[in-house]
Design a protein around this motif. Structure first.
Motif, mmCIF file in Angstrom:
data_model
loop_
_atom_site.group_PDB
_atom_site.id
_atom_site.type_symbol
_atom_site.label_atom_id
_atom_site.label_comp_id
_atom_site.label_asym_id
_atom_site.label_seq_id
_atom_site.Cartn_x
_atom_site.Cartn_y
_atom_site.Cartn_z
ATOM 1 N N ASP A 78 0.814 -1.218 0.000
ATOM 2 C CA ASP A 78 0.000 0.000 0.000
ATOM 3 C C ASP A 78 0.845 1.265 0.000
ATOM 4 N N CYS A 79 2.149 1.124 -0.256
ATOM 5 C CA CYS A 79 3.040 2.298 -0.290
ATOM 6 C C CYS A 79 2.757 3.128 -1.544
ATOM 7 N N PRO A 80 2.591 4.454 -1.421
ATOM 8 C CA PRO A 80 2.376 5.289 -2.615
ATOM 9 C C PRO A 80 3.623 5.307 -3.509
ATOM 10 N N ILE A 81 3.396 5.053 -4.809
ATOM 11 C CA ILE A 81 4.497 5.038 -5.793
ATOM 12 C C ILE A 81 4.211 6.108 -6.847
ATOM 13 N N ILE A 82 5.191 7.010 -7.022
ATOM 14 C CA ILE A 82 5.062 8.097 -8.008
ATOM 15 C C ILE A 82 6.091 7.849 -9.104
ATOM 16 N N PHE A 83 5.588 7.775 -10.353
ATOM 17 C CA PHE A 83 6.493 7.585 -11.488
ATOM 18 C C PHE A 83 7.129 8.915 -11.888
ATOM 19 N N MET A 84 8.406 8.815 -12.329
ATOM 20 C CA MET A 84 9.131 9.958 -12.900
ATOM 21 C C MET A 84 9.519 9.586 -14.327
ATOM 22 N N SER A 85 9.181 10.451 -15.295
ATOM 23 C CA SER A 85 9.513 10.124 -16.692
ATOM 24 C C SER A 85 9.445 11.370 -17.551
ATOM 25 N N ALA A 86 10.276 11.320 -18.602
ATOM 26 C CA ALA A 86 10.201 12.388 -19.613
ATOM 27 C C ALA A 86 9.072 12.115 -20.589
ATOM 28 N N LEU A 87 8.481 10.912 -20.488
ATOM 29 C CA LEU A 87 7.371 10.557 -21.367
ATOM 30 C C LEU A 87 6.084 11.170 -20.817
ATOM 31 N N ASN A 88 5.441 11.955 -21.663
ATOM 32 C CA ASN A 88 4.213 12.620 -21.218
ATOM 33 C C ASN A 88 2.978 12.128 -21.948
ATOM 34 N N ASP A 89 3.155 11.084 -22.766
ATOM 35 C CA ASP A 89 1.989 10.611 -23.514
ATOM 36 C C ASP A 89 1.025 9.889 -22.585
ATOM 37 N N THR A 90 -0.202 9.870 -22.991
ATOM 38 C CA THR A 90 -1.269 9.283 -22.171
ATOM 39 C C THR A 90 -1.074 7.795 -21.974
ATOM 40 N N ASP A 91 -0.656 7.087 -23.003
ATOM 41 C CA ASP A 91 -0.491 5.645 -22.892
ATOM 42 C C ASP A 91 0.505 5.278 -21.800
ATOM 43 N N SER A 92 1.618 6.027 -21.733
ATOM 44 C CA SER A 92 2.645 5.746 -20.714
ATOM 45 C C SER A 92 2.071 5.955 -19.313
ATOM 46 N N LYS A 93 1.301 7.039 -19.167
ATOM 47 C CA LYS A 93 0.719 7.308 -17.838
ATOM 48 C C LYS A 93 -0.319 6.244 -17.442
ATOM 49 N N VAL A 94 -1.167 5.857 -18.407
ATOM 50 C CA VAL A 94 -2.162 4.831 -18.120
ATOM 51 C C VAL A 94 -1.495 3.525 -17.727
ATOM 52 N N LYS A 95 -0.404 3.189 -18.473
ATOM 53 C CA LYS A 95 0.319 1.967 -18.164
ATOM 54 C C LYS A 95 0.894 2.021 -16.743
ATOM 55 N N GLY A 96 1.366 3.210 -16.361
ATOM 56 C CA GLY A 96 1.910 3.374 -15.000
ATOM 57 C C GLY A 96 0.847 3.200 -13.939
ATOM 58 N N PHE A 97 -0.338 3.811 -14.174
ATOM 59 C CA PHE A 97 -1.423 3.651 -13.198
ATOM 60 C C PHE A 97 -1.883 2.202 -13.116
ATOM 61 N N GLU A 98 -1.907 1.528 -14.249
ATOM 62 C CA GLU A 98 -2.298 0.115 -14.251
ATOM 63 C C GLU A 98 -1.303 -0.737 -13.469
ATOM 64 N N ALA A 99 -0.017 -0.337 -13.472
ATOM 65 C CA ALA A 99 1.005 -1.080 -12.734
ATOM 66 C C ALA A 99 0.888 -0.866 -11.235
ATOM 67 N N GLY A 100 0.176 0.226 -10.822
ATOM 68 C CA GLY A 100 -0.029 0.452 -9.387
ATOM 69 C C GLY A 100 0.440 1.792 -8.897
ATOM 70 N N ALA A 101 0.849 2.699 -9.796
ATOM 71 C CA ALA A 101 1.309 4.014 -9.370
ATOM 72 C C ALA A 101 0.125 4.870 -8.935
ATOM 73 N N VAL A 102 0.406 5.908 -8.125
ATOM 74 C CA VAL A 102 -0.653 6.822 -7.676
ATOM 75 C C VAL A 102 -0.515 8.199 -8.322
ATOM 76 N N ASP A 103 0.665 8.465 -8.933
ATOM 77 C CA ASP A 103 0.858 9.784 -9.534
ATOM 78 C C ASP A 103 1.988 9.691 -10.560
ATOM 79 N N PHE A 104 2.177 10.811 -11.310
ATOM 80 C CA PHE A 104 3.146 10.851 -12.406
ATOM 81 C C PHE A 104 3.783 12.236 -12.407
ATOM 82 N N ILE A 105 5.152 12.304 -12.316
ATOM 83 C CA ILE A 105 5.890 13.575 -12.360
ATOM 84 C C ILE A 105 6.714 13.609 -13.644
ATOM 85 N N SER A 106 6.573 14.686 -14.364
ATOM 86 C CA SER A 106 7.292 14.815 -15.647
ATOM 87 C C SER A 106 8.678 15.425 -15.431
ATOM 88 N N LYS A 107 9.602 14.937 -16.216
ATOM 89 C CA LYS A 107 10.949 15.526 -16.257
ATOM 90 C C LYS A 107 10.992 16.581 -17.368
#
Length: 515
Positions: A78-107
């Motif tokens: 249940d630990c919150p996981i925030i992805f960091m990526s230079a990828l800002n496309d929707t597919d990448s973010k959706v894939k991250g949320f599906e993996a279990g992330a709670v948020d997305f920070i852009s580089k």
């Protein structure tokens, strides 16, 4: 979550890690860094972070794989996981949320944004943990409350069952001890029952019951109680002659813990036990003078103070006293208080001896034959005409109790056959009655008065009586066998030693049961 949140930073580029450490070092966070997914999983397993900042694109195990592994681990599920990526496309973010992330920070990172997102998710994580803890506490409290409710329900069910049993017992007692239990149609009995009915309607009047031994003083007293509105409350019977003088105060008025040697706890006395009901004082004429004075005080003010206690308790008790002694002679001899007599004798009932109502004997004999015969499994036992004549001519020094004992003995001695004169063991045989059951015939040898009963037969009679009646004591054995106290005691002790009877109680309260 600890007071200083632990944040795990996972990125394969050291420059990115340096930037993040520089951004977050001033915000009171404890930081750990890992340069690949495997190292990040090891640190997470070892230290259990409160939040993970995870790069997506990494050699070997990428961020999505690491995220899924973290979700599978119990420590970080249940630990919150925030992805960091230079990828800002929707597919990448959706894939991250599906993996279990709670948020997305852009580089590239924006310092304020990074901290704000971290702070928000740490707050949410802490609140979830607090909520989970409170839920667990509530669940535990609910379990405890449910357990208490179950206990209370069980207690209420048991109380209701006890009330129902008490109500049933009360009805049975009322039926057993009601005036219908009085057998007889003689004028003296008719008048007596009218008096009892009147006393049942006066439940606060103390009653003095007078009469010879065996006339039914306790039976009358119980009928007065169970026919009145006090019937739902206790009927406490006390034999005043059986209480040692040194224990009388404690028995009647109770005591508190430590009042005297051996007083290991509080104990309520007879008056408190009978509160709301009836206190039956049998053999009141044998009560010591000192106790009479204390009894009078309670009767006057209704206040009972236990030995060693400082505070009294008000009780509402009807006293029914009984005696076969002449209390007026005792008053004249100054062995019984006159003022106590008047307190007890709100109404007096004089019970007639059986010799004054001989017309009731056939009804009483029929009653005892049926009652005792059913108990012994010997129903429909008949009584010869000569035996009935002998019973009607007897003077009965022991009154109704003696008549019952005579029938009881005869039922056992007759072995289920018709009861004849030879089966009736009177203390003093009635005069003018032939011992034969056939007055016109000469009594054969076997009809003559039997010789003394052998020890073996006496033992058999005691054991059979104990089996049919459930128990036998010394007094009953004396009446049954027509022997003295010593002989009865010897036989009972002998059967006890041989394992044929089981002894209960001590001294005068001892009785014997079948083994």
């Amino acid at each position: 979550m600890s007071a200083t949140p632990l944040v795990l930073l996972v990125d394969d580029k050291p420059d990115n890690l340096d930037v993040l450490v520089n951004y977050l070092s001033d915000y009171g966070l404890e930081l750990m860094v890992a340069t690949d997914g495997e190292q990040g999983l090891e640190l997470a397993l070892e230290h259990t972070p409160d939040l993970v900042l995870l790069d997506v694109m990494m050699p070997g195990m990428d961020g999505y794989q690491v995220c899924r592994r973290l979700r599978q681990m119990q420590q970080t599920s249940d630990c919150p996981i925030i992805f960091m990526s230079a990828l800002n496309d929707t597919d990448s973010k959706v894939k991250g949320f599906e993996a279990g992330a709670v948020d997305f920070i852009s580089k590239p990172f924006q310092r304020q944004e990074v901290f704000a997102r971290i702070q928000a998710h740490l707050t949410i994580h802490r609140q979830r943990q607090e909520l989970r803890l409170k839920n667990l506490q509530l669940e535990q409290l609910n379990l405890e409350l449910q357990e208490q409710m179950d206990k209370r329900q069980r207690a209420e069910n048991e109380l209701q069952l006890a009330d129902e049993r008490l109500s049933t017992l009360t009805r049975q007692e009322a039926e057993h001890w009601g005036i219908d239990a009085f057998i007889g149609r003689s004028p003296v009995i008719t008048r007596l029952l009218e008096e009892v009915r009147s006393l049942q309607q006066a439940p606060d009047t103390n009653v003095l019951v007078l009469g010879e031994s065996g006339t039914g003083k306790e039976l009358i007293s119980r009928a007065i109680h169970y026919g009145s509105r006090r019937k739902e409350k206790p009927f406490v019977a006390v034999n005043c002659s059986a209480i040692p003088a040194e224990l009388a105060d404690a028995e009647f008025f109770g005591h508190v813990r430590g009042a005297f040697t051996g007083a290991s706890g509080d104990r309520s006395g007879y008056f408190v036990q009978a509160d709301g009901g009836t206190l039956f004082l049998d053999e009141i004429g044998d009560m010591p003078l000192a106790l009479q004075t204390k009894l009078l005080r309670v009767l006057e003010d209704g206040l009972v103070t236990p030995i060693g206690g400082r505070k009294g308790r008000l009780v509402n008790v009807r006293v029914v006293a009984a005696t076969n002694a002449n209390l007026r002679n005792k008053i004249r001899d100054q062995t019984f208080r006159q003022d106590l007599f008047f307190r007890l004798a709100g109404y007096q009932i004089q019970l007639p001896p059986l010799r004054e109502r001989l017309t009731d004997i056939p009804l009483l004999v029929e009653h005892f034959l049926t009652l005792l015969g059913q108990q012994m499994g010997r129903e429909r036992v008949t009584l010869s005409r000569e035996a009935m004549l002998a019973l009607r001519q007897y003077h009965y020094p022991g009154n109704v109790r003696e008549l019952k004992n005579l029938i009881e003995y005869a039922l056992i001695a007759s072995r289920g056959q018709a009861i004849g004169v030879r089966h009736l063991h009177f203390l003093e045989p009635p005069s003018g009655v032939m011992q034969s059951d056939h007055p016109a015939a000469v009594a054969p040898a076997e009809e003559s008065p039997p010789p003394a009963i052998s020890t073996e037969n006496q033992e058999q009679m005691l054991m059979e009586y104990a089996r049919t009646q459930g128990k036998v004591n010394n007094n009953r054995a004396q009446a049954l066998l027509k022997v003295d106290h010593g002989r009865a005691s010897y036989l009972l002790k002998k059967l006890h030693k041989e394992g044929k009877l089981i002894k209960q109680g001590q001294r005068r309260w001892a009785f014997y049961m079948p083994s």
